[in-house]
Design an enzyme around this catalytic site. Structure first.
Site, short mmCIF file in Angstrom:
data_model
loop_
_atom_site.label_atom_id
_atom_site.label_comp_id
_atom_site.label_asym_id
_atom_site.label_seq_id
_atom_site.Cartn_x
_atom_site.Cartn_y
_atom_site.Cartn_z
N CYS A 43 -89.82 29.73 -16.78
CA CYS A 43 -88.74 30.70 -16.99
C CYS A 43 -88.74 31.24 -18.42
CB CYS A 43 -87.40 30.05 -16.66
SG CYS A 43 -86.01 31.07 -17.12
N CYS A 48 -89.03 34.48 -16.16
CA CYS A 48 -87.77 35.25 -16.17
C CYS A 48 -87.46 35.92 -17.51
CB CYS A 48 -86.58 34.35 -15.85
SG CYS A 48 -86.89 33.06 -14.67
N LYS A 51 -90.20 38.43 -18.88
CA LYS A 51 -90.24 39.51 -17.88
C LYS A 51 -89.04 40.44 -18.04
CE LYS A 51 -87.94 39.33 -14.58
NZ LYS A 51 -88.04 38.49 -13.40
N TYR A 179 -91.16 39.44 -5.14
CA TYR A 179 -90.44 39.60 -6.41
C TYR A 179 -91.36 40.13 -7.51
CZ TYR A 179 -86.48 36.61 -4.98
OH TYR A 179 -85.39 36.07 -4.37
N GLU A 183 -91.34 43.77 -9.36
CA GLU A 183 -90.86 43.81 -10.75
C GLU A 183 -91.94 44.37 -11.68
OE1 GLU A 183 -87.51 40.28 -10.53
OE2 GLU A 183 -89.40 39.79 -11.47
N HIS A 439 -61.82 51.84 -12.50
CA HIS A 439 -62.38 53.18 -12.46
C HIS A 439 -62.62 53.73 -13.86
CE1 HIS A 439 -63.15 57.07 -10.66
NE2 HIS A 439 -62.33 57.63 -11.54
N GLU A 444 -66.85 49.53 -8.62
CA GLU A 444 -65.63 49.79 -7.84
C GLU A 444 -65.95 50.11 -6.37
OE1 GLU A 444 -63.35 53.44 -8.71
OE2 GLU A 444 -65.07 54.16 -9.84
P1 NDP Z 1 -92.98 36.11 -3.17
O1 NDP Z 1 -92.91 34.95 -2.25
O2 NDP Z 1 -91.76 36.81 -3.57
O3 NDP Z 1 -93.95 37.20 -2.51
C1 NDP Z 1 -95.26 36.88 -2.17
C2 NDP Z 1 -95.91 38.09 -1.56
O4 NDP Z 1 -97.29 37.85 -1.43
C3 NDP Z 1 -95.38 38.45 -0.20
O5 NDP Z 1 -95.40 39.84 -0.05
C4 NDP Z 1 -96.40 37.80 0.72
O6 NDP Z 1 -96.54 38.46 1.94
C5 NDP Z 1 -97.67 37.97 -0.08
N1 NDP Z 1 -98.67 36.95 0.18
C6 NDP Z 1 -98.50 35.61 0.23
N2 NDP Z 1 -99.69 34.99 0.44
C7 NDP Z 1 -100.63 35.96 0.53
C8 NDP Z 1 -102.02 35.96 0.75
N3 NDP Z 1 -102.70 34.83 0.92
N4 NDP Z 1 -102.65 37.15 0.79
C9 NDP Z 1 -102.00 38.31 0.63
N5 NDP Z 1 -100.66 38.37 0.42
C10 NDP Z 1 -99.99 37.21 0.37
O7 NDP Z 1 -93.85 35.57 -4.41
P2 NDP Z 1 -93.99 36.08 -5.91
O8 NDP Z 1 -95.37 35.65 -6.30
O9 NDP Z 1 -93.61 37.50 -6.04
O10 NDP Z 1 -92.94 35.20 -6.68
C11 NDP Z 1 -92.98 33.77 -6.57
C12 NDP Z 1 -91.61 33.17 -6.57
O11 NDP Z 1 -91.10 33.19 -7.88
C13 NDP Z 1 -90.59 33.94 -5.73
O12 NDP Z 1 -90.59 33.53 -4.40
C14 NDP Z 1 -89.31 33.67 -6.43
O13 NDP Z 1 -88.74 32.51 -5.88
C15 NDP Z 1 -89.71 33.42 -7.86
N6 NDP Z 1 -89.41 34.62 -8.67
C16 NDP Z 1 -88.10 35.00 -8.79
C17 NDP Z 1 -87.77 36.11 -9.53
C18 NDP Z 1 -86.34 36.51 -9.64
O14 NDP Z 1 -85.48 35.70 -9.34
N7 NDP Z 1 -86.04 37.76 -10.03
C19 NDP Z 1 -88.78 36.90 -10.24
C20 NDP Z 1 -90.12 36.43 -10.02
C21 NDP Z 1 -90.40 35.33 -9.27
P3 NDP Z 1 -95.61 38.10 3.21
O15 NDP Z 1 -94.29 38.75 3.00
O16 NDP Z 1 -96.39 38.66 4.33
O17 NDP Z 1 -95.54 36.61 3.24
#
Ligand code: NDP
Length: 450
Positions: A43, A48, A51, A179, A183, A439, A444
């Site tokens: 983080c 976090c 970022k 995510y 982002e 307001h 709101e």
């Molecule tokens: P996410 O789980 O959000 O998204 C992963 C993405 O990658 C999905 O679109 C998934 O597709 C795809 N995917 C997974 N495996 C494969 C693969 N083998 N080949 C191709 N595509 C794949 O993961 P992130 O890496 O974006 O973030 C990791 C975690 O970190 C998040 O889950 C979150 O908990 C945390 N995070 C939180 C943030 C916040 O609170 N603002 C910011 C950044 C990270 P599908 O949908 O089909 O599974």
């Protein structure tokens, strides 16, 4: 006198580990903590916090465009990536210092080395020493998962690497639709890179409400981010000029300057000695724990991303805090995972709490109601920015209790933190209706939906 060197030894000084160590020490426990890299964890060091600073930096691109209609002429504007990158790195250094001071101030002993379980109550340290602890907490987090694709390990980057880039890529492809993909797509796009998101499925941000997801997709496309669905990478090759040739499956091949993998994160369990110590793991190697974050071994606990429950910093902090309170303050605390608010710091951001409309349909058997407000923020209107916000409330039709709130628009994570209290407290839609609007604000809209 205790038979052990420590009452609690924490492996991993990220959000969950540091909180547990600090609270345990404040309850009078003798605490040690090991960290192989930098105190603060994902983080603070490479997630976090840096970022969010990049998100702020990126958003100035829009503010500088929008300010003209507010009478400001800014001549000779330019963007210096290295300046932002280095200032962010300095801020991360400062925060790491604060984290270290907090631990030291609470008399937690920091071991700057890698630790693994030695069996029983022993913890082995990479400096060759070992210590014993009555209780051990594993809080080693997770790391980006990069699928096995030819050329990927050598040539692709992950989110950790973005903070160290020497220059911004002119063209970047991002794998994933979650995510991190959304982002960083927003960040790079605001900085002027040409961004293509490639997703294996047909939707972004699975788990978020469909209307909010669709709105982000539409706004992102208007801003110039390209989305390619139902496609994957076959091969990544580096060309002589340093650019990458991407051989694709499902769409045309691409030439880019960088490829970012944002395809989820996997628990950091290798080399921890879990099996030898009898600590059970489950899906993707995540450490199995009970509601008290206790593993299959009585005196060994685990919190945060390594347990793969909810991969969010504030959740790890709650889990770590509860472990410390239970062990050293005689409390009986578990973490309530219901109605955890979350946000995606895209451009514009998304925030959500509770059930999406489709989850409500499934869970409440159709006895749900939705209210939406689809509006253009006052600032966007004057700026001439054709970008609409969407706020959505989902209620239980029988009780009027709000079961979900979903928003996309400027500053919605800030709005959501307060709104989430209402959802957590089980307030009704009527309670929102009874509240007089503040307001003029965007928030709101939450009390004006009929
Ligand atoms: P996410 O789980 O959000 O998204 C992963 C993405 O990658 C999905 O679109 C998934 O597709 C795809 N995917 C997974 N495996 C494969 C693969 N083998 N080949 C191709 N595509 C794949 O993961 P992130 O890496 O974006 O973030 C990791 C975690 O970190 C998040 O889950 C979150 O908990 C945390 N995070 C939180 C943030 C916040 O609170 N603002 C910011 C950044 C990270 P599908 O949908 O089909 O599974």
């Amino acid at each position: 006198m205790s038979d052990f060197d420590y009452d609690l030894f924490v492996i991993g000084a990220g959000s969950g580990g540091v909180r547990a160590a600090r609270i345990a020490a404040s309850h009078g426990a003798k605490v040690g903590i090991a960290e192989e890299y930098r105190v603060g964890g994902t983080c603070v060091i490479r997630g976090c916090v840096p970022k969010k600073l990049l998100v702020y930096g990126a958003h100035f691109a829009e503010d500088l465009e929008d300010c003209a209609r507010f009478g400001w002429e800014v001549e000779g504007k330019s963007f210096d990536w290295k300046k932002l990158r280095d200032n962010v790195a300095d801020e991360v250094d400062r925060l790491e210092g604060l984290y270290r001071n907090t631990l030291k101030g609470n008399e937690v002993t920091i071991h700057d080395c890698r630790a693994s379980l030695g069996g029983g109550h022993e913890v082995k340290l990479s400096d060759g020493s070992s210590v014993t602890a009555k209780n051990i907490l594993i809080a080693v987090g997770a790391r980006p998962h990069v699928p096995e694709i030819e050329g990927c390990q050598q040539h692709a980057i992950v989110s950790n690497d973005v903070f160290k880039l020497d220059k911004l890529p002119k063209r970047i492809a991002i794998s994933g639709g979650g995510y991190i993909a959304n982002e960083f797509a927003g960040i790079f796009n605001e900085f002027g890179s040409t961004v293509t998101i490639v997703n294996r499925g047909d939707r972004i941000l699975r788990g978020y409400d469909h209307q909010v997801r669709d709105r982000l997709l539409q706004i992102s496309m208007t801003k110039g981010i390209r989305f390619i669905f139902n496609s994957t990478f076959d091969k990544v090759e580096k060309k002589e000029d340093g650019s990458l040739h991407l051989t694709m499956n499902g769409c045309e091949d691409m030439e880019v300057d960088a490829l970012l993998f944002a395809t989820g994160r996997e628990p950091n369990v290798e080399g921890l000695g879990l099996e030898e110590a009898g600590v059970k793991t489950g899906d993707r190697g995540a450490i199995c724990v009970d509601e008290y974050s206790k593993t299959s071994v009585d005196h060994i606990y685990a919190v945060g991303d390594v347990t793969d429950r909810v991969q969010l910093t504030p959740v790890a902090i709650r889990e770590g805090h509860a472990v410390a309170d239970n062990l050293f303050d005689g409390q009986d605390r578990t973490v309530d995972y219901d109605n955890i608010p979350s946000a995606v710091f895209s451009h514009p951001p998304i925030a959500a709490v509770g059930l999406t409309e489709s989850e409500a349909r499934e869970k409440l058997g159709g006895a749900y109601k939705t209210y939406t407000s689809d509006f253009r923020a006052m600032k966007n209107v004057l700026a001439g920015r054709n970008e609409r916000s969407l706020y959505k409330i989902v209620t239980d039709a029988n009780t009027d209790v709000i079961v979900g709130i979903h928003m996309i628009g400027p500053e919605v994570p800030e709005v959501m933190q307060a709104a989430a209290v209402a959802v957590k407290a089980g307030l009704t839609k009527q309670a929102f209706d009874d509240t007089i609007a503040l307001h003029p604000t965007m928030a709101e809209e939450l009390v004006l939906m009929r």
